[in-house]
Every structure is written in C-alpha cells, then in structure tokens.
Design an enzyme around this catalytic site. Structure first.
Site, short mmCIF file in Angstrom:
data_model
loop_
_atom_site.label_atom_id
_atom_site.label_comp_id
_atom_site.label_asym_id
_atom_site.label_seq_id
_atom_site.Cartn_x
_atom_site.Cartn_y
_atom_site.Cartn_z
N HIS A 1 32.43 -15.01 26.93
CA HIS A 1 31.48 -14.51 25.92
C HIS A 1 31.94 -14.94 24.52
O HIS A 1 31.14 -15.39 23.70
CB HIS A 1 31.44 -12.97 25.93
CG HIS A 1 30.86 -12.36 27.17
ND1 HIS A 1 31.48 -11.32 27.84
CD2 HIS A 1 29.71 -12.61 27.85
CE1 HIS A 1 30.73 -10.96 28.89
NE2 HIS A 1 29.66 -11.75 28.91
N LYS B 1 21.74 0.63 34.65
CA LYS B 1 23.06 0.23 35.17
C LYS B 1 24.08 1.30 34.77
O LYS B 1 23.92 1.95 33.75
CB LYS B 1 23.50 -1.09 34.53
CG LYS B 1 22.90 -2.33 35.16
CD LYS B 1 23.61 -3.55 34.57
CE LYS B 1 22.88 -4.85 34.86
NZ LYS B 1 23.45 -5.97 34.08
N ARG C 1 26.64 -20.58 33.09
CA ARG C 1 27.90 -20.99 33.71
C ARG C 1 27.68 -22.01 34.81
O ARG C 1 28.38 -23.00 34.91
CB ARG C 1 28.61 -19.75 34.30
CG ARG C 1 29.21 -18.86 33.27
CD ARG C 1 29.58 -17.54 33.87
NE ARG C 1 28.41 -16.89 34.43
CZ ARG C 1 28.38 -15.63 34.82
NH1 ARG C 1 29.45 -14.89 34.76
NH2 ARG C 1 27.27 -15.09 35.30
N SER D 1 32.25 -10.55 33.79
CA SER D 1 32.79 -9.21 33.55
C SER D 1 33.08 -8.51 34.87
O SER D 1 34.07 -7.78 35.00
CB SER D 1 31.81 -8.37 32.73
OG SER D 1 31.61 -8.95 31.47
#
Ligand code: PNS
Length: 165
Positions: free
Chosen positions: A17, A41, A90, A128
């Site tokens: 990040h 979440k 990514r 993460s």
C-alpha cells in the site's frame, strides 16, 4: 488542484500500500487515503486505529491526507471534489474485481475515473490478509508492513485471542 483518492480497508496498511501511496502522490497535487469504515466486514483494527497507523506511515509525505469514509466511494469522492480513484493491481487475479469496481463507480458517477498502478515486484504477493495470517502463526512480518505497524499487528492479534478464550 488534481486530487485523487486511494481507497481501501488497510487492515493493516502494508508496504505494498505504501508503495502505491508514494508513487501515486507524485502524479497528483493531493492524495487522500480513504479508509473504509465498513459495516459488512469485521476488520481486525478499528477504523480509528487504521487511520492512525496510516497517518504515522505517511507523515513525511506532504501531499497525502488520511481520512475515514463510510458508504459509497463515489459520494466520498464527490464530497472531496476528487475525480481520480487510485488502485493497485498485483496480479491478474485482482483484475476482475477491480474492473467490476471501477466500472460500477463509473456508472454511479461518470466524472470519476480509476487509474491503476501495477504493484512493484517486491510486493506483488502481499496482502493484509496474508500478513495477519502469517503474524497469527508467529512469522516475522517486518518485510510486509511498515516498522511502526509491526508490533501493533501482534498486539491486536494477541488481544483478539484473549477475547476468544
Ligand atoms: O482494500 P479493499 O478492501 O480491497 O478496498 C475495497 C474498497 C474500499 C475500495 C471498496 O470496497 C469500496 O470502495 N467500498 C465502498 C462502497 C462502494 O462504493 N461500493 C461500490 C463500488 S463496488
């Protein structure tokens, strides 16, 4: 004033990040890191915690601000008068989700465009979730998250484990 938003959960912020933050901050006047306060979440860290960690990590980058947001990203962008959303890509596995999100945002507000940064090779595998899992099993996470974040991840996981006992 060219203002962009880099939105995410940042639970916690990783070196991947941070890499995107640094690179995107170079091409805009102001970058707002938008930390999602998401009711759907259950994050490890509270939104206040995530904002605090990010503020510490970006404190030396003058044109970066960190803010929490709730609800639709396009509404947050409109409120800030930001027309650019920044996201990192990514791998090809990110693409489908990111394309769907950027097109949804485009339909919701045609003024807003998403630009993608391909993640630097050294962070291409990072997320993460894997950081949390690795830390949970006692791995060294110093290559994954900024220095100031390392102990907070271990502490938070310990706290959570105690609560579950
Ligand atoms: O780091 P993440 O969890 O991949 O980030 C996802 C995020 C925060 C960018 C995305 O969930 C989001 O923008 N949420 C806000 C709600 C919204 O605007 N949804 C409509 C677009 S799909």
């Amino acid at each position: 004033m060219k203002r962009a938003i880099y939105p995410g959960s940042f639970d916690p912020v990783t070196l991947g990040h941070l890499d995107i933050i640094k690179r995107s901050a170079k091409i805009v006047d102001e970058l707002v890191v938008g930390v999602l306060n998401n009711n759907l979440k259950t994050p490890l860290f509270s939104v206040e915690n995530r904002v605090k960690m990010l503020k510490e990590v970006v404190k030396d980058i003058p044109n970066v601000r960190v803010m929490a947001f709730e609800g639709l990203l396009v509404d947050f962008a409109k409120k800030l008068d930001a027309k650019i959303i920044v996201r990192g890509l990514r791998a090809v596995t990110d693409f489908e989700y990111e394309l769907q999100m950027s097109q949804t945002n485009m339909v919701l507000d045609k003024e807003i465009d998403t630009i993608f940064f391909t993640t630097s090779l050294e962070y291409a595998y990072l997320s993460s979730s894997t950081v949390k899992e690795a830390a949970f099993y006692g791995a060294d996470i110093s290559r994954f998250v900024p220095e100031s974040v390392i102990h907070q991840v271990y502490e938070k996981l310990k706290e959570k484990e105690k609560k579950n006992e």
